[in-house]
Enzyme design. Structure first.
Site, short mmCIF file in Angstrom:
data_model
loop_
_atom_site.label_atom_id
_atom_site.label_comp_id
_atom_site.label_asym_id
_atom_site.label_seq_id
_atom_site.Cartn_x
_atom_site.Cartn_y
_atom_site.Cartn_z
N ALA A 21 95.68 15.12 24.29
CA ALA A 21 94.63 15.63 25.19
C ALA A 21 94.78 17.13 25.39
CB ALA A 21 94.70 14.91 26.53
N GLU A 59 99.85 8.17 20.97
CA GLU A 59 98.94 7.09 21.37
C GLU A 59 97.98 6.75 20.23
OE1 GLU A 59 97.91 6.17 25.51
OE2 GLU A 59 97.68 8.33 25.75
N GLU A 66 104.48 12.55 28.79
CA GLU A 66 103.65 12.67 30.00
C GLU A 66 104.50 12.65 31.27
OE1 GLU A 66 100.76 10.96 26.94
OE2 GLU A 66 102.91 10.92 27.34
N GLY A 87 98.76 12.05 23.33
CA GLY A 87 97.66 11.38 22.65
C GLY A 87 97.86 11.27 21.15
#
Length: 262
Positions: A68, A116, A136, A113
């Site tokens: 992100a 992910e 994170e 991300g």
């Protein structure tokens, strides 16, 4: 098609679609615009029979994707964050439900991300310089788009908590050992390795590939009885396809099968 995009490029060669995240100056971090463009490619790939395999990669040598774009996220409250995250959830869901194999080609940084995203793909081939990481925790949050859930189901609670709570870098070799990646190769042979895999997949019967993907994704979630029933249904459905006839006849006639996806 190519000219429409600001943050990605997309090419199709020999039935292999290559989606390249193209913001090298930001380590290919994905803002809302980028997610929207990626979602449009998945939408397009779903119904386009000329695309049989999808590769997702980052441009340049430094990163797969930094995940992100924190320039957007830093100022959000819970409601804005929910909305932004919806696009991520849609993107990951589109990859998992795409009836075609998706290969993540990972070199360099793949934090947040990026990791992910690799967890949603059907194959993950990485370079020795790959750096997976769910960091994170170090900026006061947790992954927002499913990594906690996928990690747990892919590799168990202990490993998932270790990855989520420590937020440490996972090398390409370690990614293979813990089940985050299929294979780790030297950076200069990554392109060839992924191409080789894509070429193999292109020769397989598309409807059977879709069935295999669907069965594994459902089987990993559903109770045994439901999953076995679904596998049987997918198996039986394939007996109404031309590809099944072609595959079995080719085997009996000792020749190579030519699958059409019908």
């Amino acid at each position: 098609l190519m000219n429409k995009f600001d943050t990605i490029t997309f090419d199709v060669t020999n039935s292999i679609g290559v989606l390249t995240l193209n913001r090298p100056e930001f380590h290919n971090a994905m803002n809302q615009r980028c997610l929207a463009e990626c979602n449009s490619i998945l939408e397009l790939s779903k119904d386009d029979d000329s695309i049989r395999v999808l590769i997702i990669k980052g441009s340049g040598e430094k990163a797969f994707t930094a995940g992100a774009d924190l320039h957007e996220f830093a100022s959000y409250g819970p409601e804005e964050a929910r909305e932004a995250n919806q696009a991520w959830l849609e993107f990951f869901n589109a990859i998992e439900s795409l009836p075609k194999p998706v290969i993540a080609q990972v070199r360099g940084h793949a934090p947040g991300g990026g990791t992910e995203l690799s967890l949603c793909c059907d194959f993950v081939i990485c370079a020795t310089d790959a750096k997976f990481r769910l960091a994170e925790i170090n900026i006061g949050v947790i992954p927002g788009a499913g990594a906690g859930v996928r990690l747990t189901r892919w590799m168990g609670r202990l490993k998932a908590k270790e990855i989520l709570m420590l937020g440490e870098i996972i090398s390409g070799e370690d990614a293979v050992l813990c089940g985050l990646a299929n294979e780790c190769v030297p950076s200069n042979s990554l392109d060839n390795k992924v191409q080789e895999l894509a070429d193999k997949l292109v020769k397989k019967p598309p409807l059977a590939l879709a069935a295999a993907k669907s069965v594994v994704n459902v089987a990993s979630e559903a109770p045994m009885k439901v999953a076995l029933e679904q596998q049987l249904e997918e198996f039986l459905k394939l007996f109404s396809t031309d590809d099944q006839k072609e595959g079995m006849n080719a085997f009996l006639e000792k020749r190579e099968a030519n699958f059409k996806g019908r």
